[in-house]
Design a protein around this motif. Structure first.
Motif, PDB file in Angstrom:
ATOM      1  N   SER A   1      36.619  17.089  -5.400  1.00 22.89           N
ATOM      2  CA  SER A   1      36.983  18.512  -5.389  1.00 22.89           C
ATOM      3  C   SER A   1      38.476  18.646  -5.136  1.00 22.89           C
ATOM      4  N   GLN A   2      38.976  19.851  -5.239  1.00 25.49           N
ATOM      5  CA  GLN A   2      40.392  20.073  -4.985  1.00 25.49           C
ATOM      6  C   GLN A   2      40.731  19.752  -3.536  1.00 25.49           C
ATOM      7  N   GLU A   3      39.803  20.061  -2.637  1.00 18.82           N
ATOM      8  CA  GLU A   3      40.028  19.752  -1.219  1.00 18.82           C
ATOM      9  C   GLU A   3      40.111  18.238  -0.994  1.00 18.82           C
TER      10      GLU A   3
ATOM     11  N   MET B   1      43.548  17.056  -2.133  1.00 17.24           N
ATOM     12  CA  MET B   1      44.653  17.514  -1.286  1.00 17.24           C
ATOM     13  C   MET B   1      44.713  16.766   0.047  1.00 17.24           C
ATOM     14  N   LYS B   2      43.704  15.959   0.330  1.00 14.58           N
ATOM     15  CA  LYS B   2      43.746  15.134   1.541  1.00 14.58           C
ATOM     16  C   LYS B   2      44.706  13.960   1.378  1.00 14.58           C
TER      17      LYS B   2
ATOM     18  N   GLY C   1      49.573  18.428  -3.334  1.00 13.09           N
ATOM     19  CA  GLY C   1      49.354  19.791  -2.868  1.00 13.09           C
ATOM     20  C   GLY C   1      48.442  20.544  -3.815  1.00 13.09           C
ATOM     21  N   GLU C   2      48.494  21.847  -3.720  1.00 15.55           N
ATOM     22  CA  GLU C   2      47.623  22.690  -4.540  1.00 15.55           C
ATOM     23  C   GLU C   2      47.920  22.541  -6.029  1.00 15.55           C
ATOM     24  N   GLY C   3      49.235  22.472  -6.372  1.00 14.76           N
ATOM     25  CA  GLY C   3      49.624  22.394  -7.780  1.00 14.76           C
ATOM     26  C   GLY C   3      49.179  21.091  -8.441  1.00 14.76           C
TER      27      GLY C   3
ATOM     28  N   SER D   1      46.901  18.885  -7.376  1.00 12.77           N
ATOM     29  CA  SER D   1      45.440  18.733  -7.375  1.00 12.77           C
ATOM     30  C   SER D   1      44.814  19.547  -8.502  1.00 12.77           C
ATOM     31  N   LYS D   2      45.353  20.733  -8.737  1.00 12.75           N
ATOM     32  CA  LYS D   2      44.853  21.575  -9.832  1.00 12.75           C
ATOM     33  C   LYS D   2      45.119  20.915 -11.178  1.00 12.75           C
ATOM     34  N   ARG D   3      46.278  20.273 -11.311  1.00 12.34           N
ATOM     35  CA  ARG D   3      46.636  19.608 -12.573  1.00 12.34           C
ATOM     36  C   ARG D   3      45.700  18.434 -12.844  1.00 12.34           C
TER      37      ARG D   3
ATOM     38  N   GLU E   1      42.366  19.891 -13.998  1.00 15.13           N
ATOM     39  CA  GLU E   1      42.475  20.422 -15.364  1.00 15.13           C
ATOM     40  C   GLU E   1      42.449  19.289 -16.392  1.00 15.13           C
TER      41      GLU E   1
END
Length: 294
Positions: A172-174, A177-178, A183-185, A187-189, A192
């Motif tokens: 998951s994104q969480e 990010m560990k 970071g958020e950007g 992890s989202k990439r 995707e």
């Protein structure tokens, strides 16, 4: 005064042609003296110096050629499933051995170990011993071949470490990010990219995601793994249009255009043809080919 008159008398006694000859002789002597004093003879020395310099450089070139001839070609890690005719020839495989591998691959089958490679191609033990250290299989193959820990193993800490590894295709994104540096950007990439591909087939793909530094990629490999062979929808490389191919993350528009052009000129593309397509990322061919349907 007498000498002067004598010379004058002798000059008068000469015929016209003799006087002209003497005059031309004097002029010629003056010209030769002028050339000697004022002429530039450095060009000859310059040519000699240039020749010596050229011979010296030619010696250096010959020395480099001999050194190059004595050097053995460097072999980089590769997936043996994607050996082409040229690659096989360079490795020392015979035509029959290469043909056996290509025939096996046409059945959409893969070799997953050095032993299986020898069984399919029938290469000699000596050749297998030479080239097998360079075999590089996808992560899920290596993990499948790793022996599991015995229940009575004393190395409890290593068992715990393995349990902590998360399947990158289930992360998951969480979870992402560990990892320090994500970071958020970023992890989202990563998510995707996974969605566009359907799943990751190798942790090597982390290197292909823009923005991930080598340090972050290394930390990802310490926390995530591909635990099982993922199910992915393969790209029909011989049927799709330029626009459809360009939507695949590893194909930009120009490459998609080159693929369609090659296909129109040579017929259906096979795995061994990928390296012949202009602009194809050959260094990632073993990963990209897993997403393609031939």
């Amino acid at each position: 005064m007498k000498n002067k008159n004598t010379l004058k008398q002798q000059w008068i006694n000469y015929s016209k042609s003799q006087r002209i000859g003497l005059l031309l002789l004097v002029i010629l002597m003056v010209l030769l003296q002028s050339v000697y004093f004022f002429g530039d003879f450095s060009s000859q020395n310059k040519n000699i110096a240039e020749k010596d310099n050229w011979l010296q450089k030619q010696g250096e070139i010959d020395s480099l050629k001999m050194t190059s001839a004595n050097q053995k070609p460097v072999i980089y890690p590769f997936n043996p499933n994607f050996i082409t005719d040229f690659k096989g020839y360079k490795l020392g495989m015979s035509t029959a051995e290469i043909d056996r591998l290509l025939a096996y691959r046409k059945q959409n089958k893969f070799v997953n170990s050095a032993e299986e490679f020898q069984k399919v191609t029938k290469v000699s033990d000596s050749l297998l011993k030479t080239i097998s250290p360079y075999f590089k299989f996808p992560d899920w193959v290596n993990n499948k071949n790793k022996s599991t820990f015995n229940s009575d193993s004393k190395n409890f800490s290593k068992k715990e470490e393995v349990k902590k590894l998360v399947d990158i295709n289930l992360a998951s994104q969480e979870d992402l990010m560990k990892v320090y540096g994500i970071g958020e950007g970023l992890s989202k990439r990563i998510l995707e990219q996974r969605e566009k591909l359907g799943a990751f087939v190798s942790m090597e793909q982390m290197k292909l995601i823009w923005g991930l530094s080598p340090e972050v990629v290394e930390k990802l490999n310490q926390s995530f793994i591909i635990k099982s062979k993922p199910t992915i929808k393969k790209l029909r490389i011989n049927d799709l249009s330029v626009k459809e191919l360009s939507q695949f993350p590893y194909f930009r528009y120009n490459l998609a255009k080159e693929i369609v052009t090659y296909r129109s000129m040579n017929g259906d593309i096979k795995i061994e043809d990928l390296s012949k397509i202009k602009g194809f990322p050959v260094e990632n061919i073993n990963i990209i080919a897993l997403y393609l349907e031939f």
